[in-house]
Design a protein around this motif. Sequence first.
Motif, PDB file in Angstrom:
ATOM      1  N   ALA A 171      13.052 -19.387 -16.674  1.00  0.00           N
ATOM      2  CA  ALA A 171      12.906 -18.369 -15.622  1.00  0.00           C
ATOM      3  C   ALA A 171      11.636 -18.596 -14.810  1.00  0.00           C
ATOM      4  CB  ALA A 171      12.890 -16.970 -16.238  1.00  0.00           C
ATOM      5  N   LEU A 172      10.587 -19.095 -15.460  1.00  0.00           N
ATOM      6  CA  LEU A 172       9.319 -19.340 -14.782  1.00  0.00           C
ATOM      7  C   LEU A 172       9.261 -20.727 -14.142  1.00  0.00           C
ATOM      8  CD1 LEU A 172       6.896 -17.772 -17.441  1.00  0.00           C
ATOM      9  CD2 LEU A 172       7.338 -16.896 -15.130  1.00  0.00           C
ATOM     10  N   GLY A 173      10.209 -21.610 -14.536  1.00  0.00           N
ATOM     11  CA  GLY A 173      10.220 -22.967 -13.984  1.00  0.00           C
ATOM     12  C   GLY A 173       9.116 -23.838 -14.556  1.00  0.00           C
ATOM     13  N   ILE A 174       8.766 -23.612 -15.839  1.00  0.00           N
ATOM     14  CA  ILE A 174       7.719 -24.404 -16.483  1.00  0.00           C
ATOM     15  C   ILE A 174       8.232 -24.884 -17.836  1.00  0.00           C
ATOM     16  CG2 ILE A 174       5.832 -23.193 -15.307  1.00  0.00           C
ATOM     17  CD1 ILE A 174       5.423 -21.524 -17.806  1.00  0.00           C
ATOM     18  N   HIS A 175       7.472 -25.798 -18.495  1.00  0.00           N
ATOM     19  CA  HIS A 175       7.857 -26.301 -19.812  1.00  0.00           C
ATOM     20  C   HIS A 175       7.538 -25.243 -20.859  1.00  0.00           C
ATOM     21  CE1 HIS A 175       7.986 -28.877 -23.388  1.00  0.00           C
ATOM     22  NE2 HIS A 175       8.772 -29.695 -22.628  1.00  0.00           N
ATOM     23  N   ARG A 176       8.325 -25.215 -21.939  1.00  0.00           N
ATOM     24  CA  ARG A 176       8.122 -24.197 -22.977  1.00  0.00           C
ATOM     25  C   ARG A 176       6.738 -24.320 -23.606  1.00  0.00           C
ATOM     26  NH1 ARG A 176       9.682 -25.876 -28.246  1.00  0.00           N
ATOM     27  NH2 ARG A 176      10.554 -23.807 -28.639  1.00  0.00           N
ATOM     28  N   HIS A 177       6.203 -25.554 -23.742  1.00  0.00           N
ATOM     29  CA  HIS A 177       4.863 -25.700 -24.331  1.00  0.00           C
ATOM     30  C   HIS A 177       3.793 -25.136 -23.405  1.00  0.00           C
ATOM     31  CE1 HIS A 177       6.336 -27.824 -27.764  1.00  0.00           C
ATOM     32  NE2 HIS A 177       6.866 -28.812 -27.023  1.00  0.00           N
ATOM     33  N   THR A 178       4.022 -25.286 -22.080  1.00  0.00           N
ATOM     34  CA  THR A 178       3.075 -24.685 -21.120  1.00  0.00           C
ATOM     35  C   THR A 178       3.066 -23.173 -21.271  1.00  0.00           C
ATOM     36  OG1 THR A 178       3.490 -26.485 -19.562  1.00  0.00           O
ATOM     37  CG2 THR A 178       2.483 -24.468 -18.683  1.00  0.00           C
ATOM     38  N   LEU A 179       4.247 -22.584 -21.435  1.00  0.00           N
ATOM     39  CA  LEU A 179       4.333 -21.134 -21.615  1.00  0.00           C
ATOM     40  C   LEU A 179       3.646 -20.716 -22.908  1.00  0.00           C
ATOM     41  CD1 LEU A 179       5.335 -18.369 -20.752  1.00  0.00           C
ATOM     42  CD2 LEU A 179       7.542 -18.882 -21.847  1.00  0.00           C
ATOM     43  N   LYS A 180       3.858 -21.504 -23.983  1.00  0.00           N
ATOM     44  CA  LYS A 180       3.210 -21.174 -25.252  1.00  0.00           C
ATOM     45  C   LYS A 180       1.687 -21.164 -25.090  1.00  0.00           C
ATOM     46  CE  LYS A 180       6.668 -22.629 -28.686  1.00  0.00           C
ATOM     47  NZ  LYS A 180       6.936 -23.501 -29.849  1.00  0.00           N
ATOM     48  N   ASN A 181       1.169 -22.152 -24.381  1.00  0.00           N
ATOM     49  CA  ASN A 181      -0.282 -22.213 -24.181  1.00  0.00           C
ATOM     50  C   ASN A 181      -0.783 -20.995 -23.386  1.00  0.00           C
ATOM     51  OD1 ASN A 181      -0.461 -24.646 -25.548  1.00  0.00           O
ATOM     52  ND2 ASN A 181      -0.184 -25.870 -23.685  1.00  0.00           N
ATOM     53  N   ARG A 182      -0.018 -20.591 -22.389  1.00  0.00           N
ATOM     54  CA  ARG A 182      -0.430 -19.447 -21.571  1.00  0.00           C
ATOM     55  C   ARG A 182      -0.389 -18.158 -22.378  1.00  0.00           C
ATOM     56  NH1 ARG A 182       2.537 -20.793 -15.723  1.00  0.00           N
ATOM     57  NH2 ARG A 182       1.372 -22.739 -15.329  1.00  0.00           N
ATOM     58  N   VAL A 183       0.632 -17.968 -23.190  1.00  0.00           N
ATOM     59  CA  VAL A 183       0.706 -16.761 -24.029  1.00  0.00           C
ATOM     60  C   VAL A 183      -0.435 -16.766 -25.038  1.00  0.00           C
ATOM     61  CG1 VAL A 183       2.087 -15.538 -25.752  1.00  0.00           C
ATOM     62  CG2 VAL A 183       3.182 -16.467 -23.700  1.00  0.00           C
ATOM     63  N   ALA A 184      -0.746 -17.939 -25.592  1.00  0.00           N
ATOM     64  CA  ALA A 184      -1.868 -18.030 -26.530  1.00  0.00           C
ATOM     65  C   ALA A 184      -3.177 -17.640 -25.840  1.00  0.00           C
ATOM     66  CB  ALA A 184      -1.957 -19.445 -27.103  1.00  0.00           C
ATOM     67  N   LEU A 185      -3.319 -18.043 -24.559  1.00  0.00           N
ATOM     68  CA  LEU A 185      -4.522 -17.679 -23.820  1.00  0.00           C
ATOM     69  C   LEU A 185      -4.585 -16.165 -23.606  1.00  0.00           C
ATOM     70  CD1 LEU A 185      -7.046 -18.412 -22.267  1.00  0.00           C
ATOM     71  CD2 LEU A 185      -5.618 -18.968 -20.287  1.00  0.00           C
ATOM     72  N   VAL A 186      -3.418 -15.554 -23.339  1.00  0.00           N
ATOM     73  CA  VAL A 186      -3.384 -14.095 -23.197  1.00  0.00           C
ATOM     74  C   VAL A 186      -3.825 -13.437 -24.498  1.00  0.00           C
ATOM     75  CG1 VAL A 186      -1.870 -12.100 -22.870  1.00  0.00           C
ATOM     76  CG2 VAL A 186      -1.640 -14.105 -21.385  1.00  0.00           C
ATOM     77  N   GLU A 187      -3.324 -13.959 -25.647  1.00  0.00           N
ATOM     78  CA  GLU A 187      -3.726 -13.397 -26.946  1.00  0.00           C
ATOM     79  C   GLU A 187      -5.234 -13.477 -27.128  1.00  0.00           C
ATOM     80  OE1 GLU A 187       0.075 -14.210 -29.888  1.00  0.00           O
ATOM     81  OE2 GLU A 187      -1.223 -15.911 -29.404  1.00  0.00           O
TER      82      GLU A 187
END
Length: 515
Positions: free
Chosen positions: A476-492
């Motif tokens: 949905a965001l048009g990015i790789h799943r690992h990129t999303l994981k890194n961004r969520v980890a940064l939010v945490e």
Amino acid sequence: MHPTVRRLLDTRDLELSLLAGGPSERMTAPISWIHSSDLADPTPFLDAGHVVLTTGTQFDPVSTTPGAYDEYVQRLAAHGILGIGFGTEVVQGTPPQLVTACERLGMPLFEVPYRVPFIAVIREAADRLAEAAHARDTWALNAQRAISFAALRPDATASILKELSRQQRRFVALVDVRGTFSLTFDEASAMPALAEEPARTRILQEAERLIGRGQRSSSTMSDEAGHVTLQTLGRRDALRGVLVLAGAGPLDSADQTVVTSVVALTGLALEQNRELGRARGLLRSGLLQTLLEGNVALVRRIVQQMGGELPAEPVSFVAFAPPAVARDALFSKLEARGENVFFAASEGRVFAGVTATDAPAVAADLARVLGLAAGISEPLHWGEAATGTRQAGQALERAMITSSRDGGDGAASVVVFSDVAERGLAALLPHGDAVEIARTLLRPVRDHDAVNGSDLVNDVRTWLEHHGQWDPAARALGIHRHTLKNRVALVEKLIGRPLASVEERTNLWLALQLE
């Protein structure tokens, strides 16, 4: 009758004869006094509205030039003198140069025969002044009596002001504490200019200024259209409005006497209306509590005994939370709807029961006119009043939050409870404390996005919308799943809490909805 040059000339015993200035408006202007002086410039000792009597000793037949006569008459005219009486044969006859100057400058000039003493002319004017004063005093007494009788009528305030307009032949109005004309009367069509918006706006602005001061005061306004007097009504720090009077000229002492009595009577009537309104408000509040307890039959019977009816079912309850300054205006608007609405105040809010089909229009109209947020319940029966007021209150809270967010455009929101219900339980959470907690939780993420040009807020929202599933959210965001994981980890890391549990994910989701 008030003395004028024309009336003095018509007094046969004085035997006065007009020499010049016959067409002048000064001939019919009211004389305030007559003064005798042979000074070349008597104006320091005279007032506008006076008439001068002179024997002409200031005019030397040999040395006085024609220009001196012009200057003499010009000084008197500029000072507001209404006429000149020349005593003949004391020193000389009336100088032709004086006659010419008066004719040219429109100054009435009359001749006083040698056999008529100046004191006789002065006494005639004084007698007429006394008669005029007595007539005005008699008028004031009769006017006060008529206004006192008007105060005994059921609509005391309106009756008093209407009678005042008739007695004084002036435009009379009451400006309420909201700065609007609540009553206007012009029994003699005294001020047609007040039908025009600019004149009325100036009066309302001045009335608002007096009300804003919070103390008893008055002011006057004058222009080519006429003279306006404003007087506050009520006690200091408890003003009830402003009395407005407008006419061609200012108020005299007799007018002022009548106005003083009107201010007292109107202030008393307004206070009585306020106490009566307070009693009605307490009765309505009691009836609302009875409704909330489910005793609809008793409420219906009492309303009928008061000459009214409860609105037809199904009904919707409309809730408002008016500030103190707007409460009276809201009550007035609701009362004006008559039997189409039942309303009462309870715990700082005002609830109005309205036939369900009319509720949206009533709420929208009051929101537009008074700038008040409103909440509307679902259609219910009177026996479900407790449910209806709760629903209306919850919808009102959402409307107030929406209005505060929209802020600067002055719009007031109207929310229906069914819209709140469709949004689920999250829609019931946006109280001030919850909103501030949500903003605090997300502030580190917002700050990071602002500094780095990222959009972590949208990334984590999309991830939560996809139930924490990496692949659908990443697509949905048009990015790789690992990129999303890194961004969520940064939010945490930024919010200082892991998002592995349902509780923490729910907290973050609610924060995103509330912020």
